[in-house]
Design a protein around this motif. Structure first.
Motif, PDB file in Angstrom:
ATOM      1  N   VAL A  23       6.708  -2.546   8.865  1.00  0.00           N
ATOM      2  CA  VAL A  23       5.488  -1.792   8.585  1.00  0.00           C
ATOM      3  C   VAL A  23       4.432  -2.220   9.598  1.00  0.00           C
ATOM      4  N   ASP A  24       3.530  -1.303   9.885  1.00  0.00           N
ATOM      5  CA  ASP A  24       2.458  -1.650  10.817  1.00  0.00           C
ATOM      6  C   ASP A  24       1.339  -2.366  10.064  1.00  0.00           C
ATOM      7  N   GLU A  25       0.322  -2.766  10.803  1.00  0.00           N
ATOM      8  CA  GLU A  25      -0.754  -3.555  10.207  1.00  0.00           C
ATOM      9  C   GLU A  25      -1.478  -2.805   9.102  1.00  0.00           C
ATOM     10  N   ASP A  26      -1.736  -1.517   9.302  1.00  0.00           N
ATOM     11  CA  ASP A  26      -2.441  -0.739   8.272  1.00  0.00           C
ATOM     12  C   ASP A  26      -1.636  -0.683   6.974  1.00  0.00           C
ATOM     13  N   ASP A  27      -0.321  -0.443   7.094  1.00  0.00           N
ATOM     14  CA  ASP A  27       0.519  -0.398   5.893  1.00  0.00           C
ATOM     15  C   ASP A  27       0.629  -1.772   5.239  1.00  0.00           C
ATOM     16  N   ALA A  28       0.721  -2.809   6.062  1.00  0.00           N
ATOM     17  CA  ALA A  28       0.790  -4.162   5.501  1.00  0.00           C
ATOM     18  C   ALA A  28      -0.477  -4.481   4.709  1.00  0.00           C
ATOM     19  N   LYS A  53      -4.436  -6.055  23.186  1.00  0.00           N
ATOM     20  CA  LYS A  53      -3.847  -5.850  21.857  1.00  0.00           C
ATOM     21  C   LYS A  53      -2.329  -5.846  21.983  1.00  0.00           C
ATOM     22  N   GLN A  54      -1.670  -6.522  21.070  1.00  0.00           N
ATOM     23  CA  GLN A  54      -0.210  -6.600  21.057  1.00  0.00           C
ATOM     24  C   GLN A  54       0.338  -5.807  19.876  1.00  0.00           C
ATOM     25  N   LEU A  55       1.535  -5.258  20.048  1.00  0.00           N
ATOM     26  CA  LEU A  55       2.197  -4.554  18.957  1.00  0.00           C
ATOM     27  C   LEU A  55       2.667  -5.582  17.939  1.00  0.00           C
ATOM     28  N   ILE A  56       2.184  -5.480  16.741  1.00  0.00           N
ATOM     29  CA  ILE A  56       2.572  -6.394  15.671  1.00  0.00           C
ATOM     30  C   ILE A  56       3.207  -5.565  14.557  1.00  0.00           C
ATOM     31  N   GLU A  57       4.372  -5.994  14.115  1.00  0.00           N
ATOM     32  CA  GLU A  57       5.035  -5.346  12.994  1.00  0.00           C
ATOM     33  C   GLU A  57       5.275  -6.390  11.920  1.00  0.00           C
ATOM     34  N   TYR A  58       5.188  -5.956  10.695  1.00  0.00           N
ATOM     35  CA  TYR A  58       5.330  -6.835   9.546  1.00  0.00           C
ATOM     36  C   TYR A  58       6.574  -6.435   8.761  1.00  0.00           C
ATOM     37  N   ALA A  59       7.090  -7.383   7.994  1.00  0.00           N
ATOM     38  CA  ALA A  59       8.246  -7.109   7.135  1.00  0.00           C
ATOM     39  C   ALA A  59       7.811  -6.244   5.957  1.00  0.00           C
ATOM     40  N   SER A  60       8.716  -5.391   5.527  1.00  0.00           N
ATOM     41  CA  SER A  60       8.453  -4.553   4.355  1.00  0.00           C
ATOM     42  C   SER A  60       8.405  -5.429   3.099  1.00  0.00           C
ATOM     43  N   PRO A  61       7.843  -4.897   2.021  1.00  0.00           N
ATOM     44  CA  PRO A  61       7.841  -5.662   0.766  1.00  0.00           C
ATOM     45  C   PRO A  61       9.246  -6.066   0.313  1.00  0.00           C
ATOM     46  N   ASP A  62      10.232  -5.199   0.530  1.00  0.00           N
ATOM     47  CA  ASP A  62      11.604  -5.533   0.105  1.00  0.00           C
ATOM     48  C   ASP A  62      12.180  -6.685   0.926  1.00  0.00           C
ATOM     49  N   VAL A  63      11.935  -6.690   2.232  1.00  0.00           N
ATOM     50  CA  VAL A  63      12.416  -7.791   3.059  1.00  0.00           C
ATOM     51  C   VAL A  63      11.680  -9.072   2.687  1.00  0.00           C
ATOM     52  N   PHE A  64      10.381  -8.956   2.451  1.00  0.00           N
ATOM     53  CA  PHE A  64       9.619 -10.131   2.055  1.00  0.00           C
ATOM     54  C   PHE A  64      10.190 -10.720   0.761  1.00  0.00           C
ATOM     55  N   ALA A  65      10.502  -9.870  -0.206  1.00  0.00           N
ATOM     56  CA  ALA A  65      11.057 -10.353  -1.480  1.00  0.00           C
ATOM     57  C   ALA A  65      12.403 -11.047  -1.255  1.00  0.00           C
ATOM     58  N   PHE A  66      13.239 -10.475  -0.405  1.00  0.00           N
ATOM     59  CA  PHE A  66      14.538 -11.078  -0.102  1.00  0.00           C
ATOM     60  C   PHE A  66      14.358 -12.448   0.550  1.00  0.00           C
ATOM     61  N   VAL A  67      13.549 -12.515   1.600  1.00  0.00           N
ATOM     62  CA  VAL A  67      13.351 -13.774   2.321  1.00  0.00           C
ATOM     63  C   VAL A  67      12.654 -14.796   1.431  1.00  0.00           C
ATOM     64  N   TRP A  68      11.698 -14.344   0.642  1.00  0.00           N
ATOM     65  CA  TRP A  68      11.002 -15.261  -0.272  1.00  0.00           C
ATOM     66  C   TRP A  68      11.992 -15.874  -1.260  1.00  0.00           C
ATOM     67  N   GLY A  69      12.887 -15.061  -1.807  1.00  0.00           N
ATOM     68  CA  GLY A  69      13.894 -15.578  -2.731  1.00  0.00           C
ATOM     69  C   GLY A  69      14.791 -16.611  -2.083  1.00  0.00           C
ATOM     70  N   VAL A  70      15.180 -16.353  -0.846  1.00  0.00           N
ATOM     71  CA  VAL A  70      16.021 -17.307  -0.109  1.00  0.00           C
ATOM     72  C   VAL A  70      15.240 -18.593   0.159  1.00  0.00           C
ATOM     73  N   GLU A  71      13.997 -18.448   0.614  1.00  0.00           N
ATOM     74  CA  GLU A  71      13.179 -19.623   0.936  1.00  0.00           C
ATOM     75  C   GLU A  71      12.929 -20.480  -0.302  1.00  0.00           C
ATOM     76  N   VAL A  72      12.634 -19.851  -1.420  1.00  0.00           N
ATOM     77  CA  VAL A  72      12.398 -20.603  -2.660  1.00  0.00           C
ATOM     78  C   VAL A  72      13.655 -21.378  -3.053  1.00  0.00           C
ATOM     79  N   THR A  73      14.811 -20.754  -2.888  1.00  0.00           N
ATOM     80  CA  THR A  73      16.070 -21.429  -3.214  1.00  0.00           C
ATOM     81  C   THR A  73      16.252 -22.673  -2.352  1.00  0.00           C
ATOM     82  N   TYR A  74      16.080 -22.530  -1.051  1.00  0.00           N
ATOM     83  CA  TYR A  74      16.199 -23.689  -0.164  1.00  0.00           C
ATOM     84  C   TYR A  74      15.160 -24.748  -0.520  1.00  0.00           C
TER      85      TYR A  74
END
Length: 143
Positions: A23-28, A53-74
């Motif tokens: 997602v782009d910055e506005d959507d994030a 200005k640099q092109l910045i893209e952010y992870a979607s909410p679904d990817v964030f939830a996936f990575v967050w779950g993995v990170e919390v487990t570790y």
């Protein structure tokens, strides 16, 4: 299936996956994603890029939830007591457990665009292999 064809399908899947999950910055901002750390890094690097200005893209909410779950487990399992109990195999054991963990696979499944697996079918083994690919990269960062 020839190896070249398999690679083409893999590239096509990950291309669709990436496009679907950025997602782009506005959507994030609109989605209220936790983007402060990324924003700070961008501000810090603006000096390096002389204010361009640099092109910045952010992870979607679904990817964030996936990575967050993995990170919390570790984070919960990489304790001193567990490291002593399992020695150097702890990170490997966590990785293997995550690849087989249904709630983790469900979080990954949520990141897959509806049309990404049309050519391959959506088998449990395929979902596990695709999630395993991302988890292997994560495992390398943690191990």
């Amino acid at each position: 299936e020839t190896p070249g064809r398999r690679d083409d399908l893999t590239v096509a899947f990950w291309t669709k996956w990436f496009e679907h999950n950025t997602v782009d910055e506005d959507d994030a901002t609109r989605l209220q994603m936790p983007k402060e750390l990324t924003d700070q890094r961008v501000r810090d690097r603006m000096k390096q890029y002389r204010g361009r200005k640099q092109l910045i893209e952010y992870a979607s909410p679904d990817v964030f939830a996936f990575v967050w779950g993995v990170e919390v487990t570790y984070a919960k399992l990489l304790t001193t007591a567990n490291l002593l109990a399992f020695s150097g195999d702890l990170v490997v054991k966590i990785h293997k457990a995550l690849v087989a963990h249904e709630p983790t696979l469900a979080l990954f499944r949520d990141t897959i665009p509806d049309d990404a697996l049309v050519d391959r079918g959506e088998s449990h083994a395929l979902i596990q292999a695709l999630a395993g690919h991302l988890l292997a990269s994560y495992h390398k960062m943690r191990g």
